[in-house]
Write a protein that holds these residues in place. Structure first.
Motif, short mmCIF file in Angstrom:
data_model
loop_
_atom_site.label_atom_id
_atom_site.label_comp_id
_atom_site.label_asym_id
_atom_site.label_seq_id
_atom_site.Cartn_x
_atom_site.Cartn_y
_atom_site.Cartn_z
N LEU A 299 0.82 -1.33 0.07
CA LEU A 299 0.08 -0.10 -0.03
C LEU A 299 0.83 1.21 -0.02
CD1 LEU A 299 -3.01 -1.21 2.49
CD2 LEU A 299 -3.03 -0.96 0.13
N LEU A 300 1.94 1.22 0.54
CA LEU A 300 2.89 2.59 0.65
C LEU A 300 3.42 2.58 -0.75
CD1 LEU A 300 4.65 1.88 4.03
CD2 LEU A 300 3.37 3.90 3.59
N ASP A 301 3.73 1.49 -1.34
CA ASP A 301 4.47 1.31 -2.69
C ASP A 301 3.43 2.08 -3.70
OD1 ASP A 301 6.66 0.66 -4.22
OD2 ASP A 301 5.26 -0.68 -5.19
N GLU A 302 2.19 1.80 -3.29
CA GLU A 302 1.10 2.64 -4.37
C GLU A 302 0.89 3.86 -3.87
OE1 GLU A 302 -2.16 -0.15 -3.72
OE2 GLU A 302 -1.26 -1.93 -4.42
N GLY A 303 1.39 4.50 -3.06
CA GLY A 303 1.30 5.80 -2.75
C GLY A 303 0.16 6.26 -1.54
N SER B 138 -2.64 7.15 7.47
CA SER B 138 -4.04 7.17 8.03
C SER B 138 -4.85 6.04 7.08
CB SER B 138 -4.67 8.52 8.23
OG SER B 138 -5.04 9.28 6.76
N GLU B 139 -5.05 6.14 5.98
CA GLU B 139 -5.68 5.12 5.11
C GLU B 139 -5.35 3.78 5.35
OE1 GLU B 139 -5.02 6.90 1.26
OE2 GLU B 139 -6.77 8.01 1.31
N ILE B 140 -3.76 3.61 5.28
CA ILE B 140 -3.45 2.11 5.58
C ILE B 140 -3.72 1.77 6.82
CG2 ILE B 140 -0.96 0.91 5.98
CD1 ILE B 140 0.00 2.88 3.74
N LEU B 141 -3.58 2.45 7.98
CA LEU B 141 -4.12 2.22 9.37
C LEU B 141 -5.39 1.76 8.99
CD1 LEU B 141 -3.01 4.04 12.32
CD2 LEU B 141 -5.31 3.30 12.28
N GLU B 142 -6.38 2.50 8.58
CA GLU B 142 -7.84 2.08 8.74
C GLU B 142 -7.95 0.78 7.81
OE1 GLU B 142 -11.90 3.81 6.72
OE2 GLU B 142 -10.45 5.44 7.82
N LYS B 143 -7.26 0.62 6.80
CA LYS B 143 -7.28 -0.46 5.93
C LYS B 143 -6.96 -2.02 6.50
CE LYS B 143 -6.55 -2.06 1.13
NZ LYS B 143 -8.06 -2.56 1.03
N THR B 144 -5.68 -1.83 7.17
CA THR B 144 -5.12 -2.94 7.89
C THR B 144 -4.95 -3.24 9.00
OG1 THR B 144 -3.03 -1.69 8.05
CG2 THR B 144 -3.21 -2.62 5.75
N ALA C 36 -2.71 -1.98 10.98
CA ALA C 36 -1.59 -1.81 11.35
C ALA C 36 -1.32 -0.55 12.23
CB ALA C 36 -0.66 -1.70 10.30
N SER C 37 -0.48 -0.67 13.19
CA SER C 37 -0.15 0.43 14.21
C SER C 37 0.48 1.44 13.21
CB SER C 37 0.56 0.13 15.46
OG SER C 37 2.04 -0.37 15.26
N SER C 38 0.61 2.66 13.60
CA SER C 38 1.61 3.69 13.07
C SER C 38 3.03 3.43 13.07
CB SER C 38 1.30 5.09 13.61
OG SER C 38 1.51 5.13 14.99
N ALA C 39 3.43 2.77 14.17
CA ALA C 39 4.76 2.31 14.47
C ALA C 39 5.28 1.17 13.38
CB ALA C 39 4.88 1.88 15.96
N THR C 40 4.23 0.41 13.15
CA THR C 40 4.38 -0.65 12.05
C THR C 40 4.73 -0.10 10.66
OG1 THR C 40 3.22 -2.45 13.48
CG2 THR C 40 3.74 -2.67 11.10
N ILE C 41 3.59 0.82 10.42
CA ILE C 41 3.65 1.54 9.10
C ILE C 41 4.97 2.15 8.82
CG2 ILE C 41 2.51 3.11 7.64
CD1 ILE C 41 -0.15 2.27 9.10
N SER C 42 5.20 2.86 9.91
CA SER C 42 6.69 3.69 9.73
C SER C 42 7.98 2.61 9.77
CB SER C 42 6.76 4.53 11.09
OG SER C 42 8.03 5.21 11.19
#
Length: 104
Positions: free
Chosen positions: A56-60, A64-70, A72-78
């Motif tokens: 999802l990050l690679d798709e841009g 906040s959208e990734i957190l909602e969709k998955t 995942a915590s903000s720490a994991t996303i980071s």
């Protein structure tokens, strides 16, 4: 005769047997079976979530959208984002191949 230096992960030598075994898997079903035997359910879910976040990050998509969709915590996303930007390049190898397979 001196042995060539092996790659390291977090200052520890990589034991290549696992990676060689993964390369021997031939089907998605074999891969699923192997990883179910190798990992706990929570380890598998964490890896699946990280890979989805990387995609999802690679798709841009934004955090906040990734957190909602998955979920995942903000720490994991980071952490995943840091791996995409400054990691060993594994995501750079596999994500284009996954996209190519999905598009074909």
């Amino acid at each position: 005769m001196a042995r060539p230096a092996k790659a390291k992960i977090a200052n520890r030598e990589i034991h290549e047997g696992l990676y060689e075994a993964i390369l021997l898997l031939k089907t998605k079903e074999e891969c699923i079976s192997f990883f179910q035997d190798l990992c706990t359910i929570s380890e598998l879910r964490a890896m699946e979530q990280r890979f989805e976040v990387a995609s999802l990050l690679d798709e841009g998509m934004i955090y906040s959208e990734i957190l909602e969709k998955t979920g995942a915590s903000s720490a994991t996303i980071s952490r995943v984002n840091r791996s995409l930007c400054y990691g060993a390049g594994g995501y750079d190898i596999v994500l284009p191949r996954v996209k190519e397979k999905q598009d074909s």
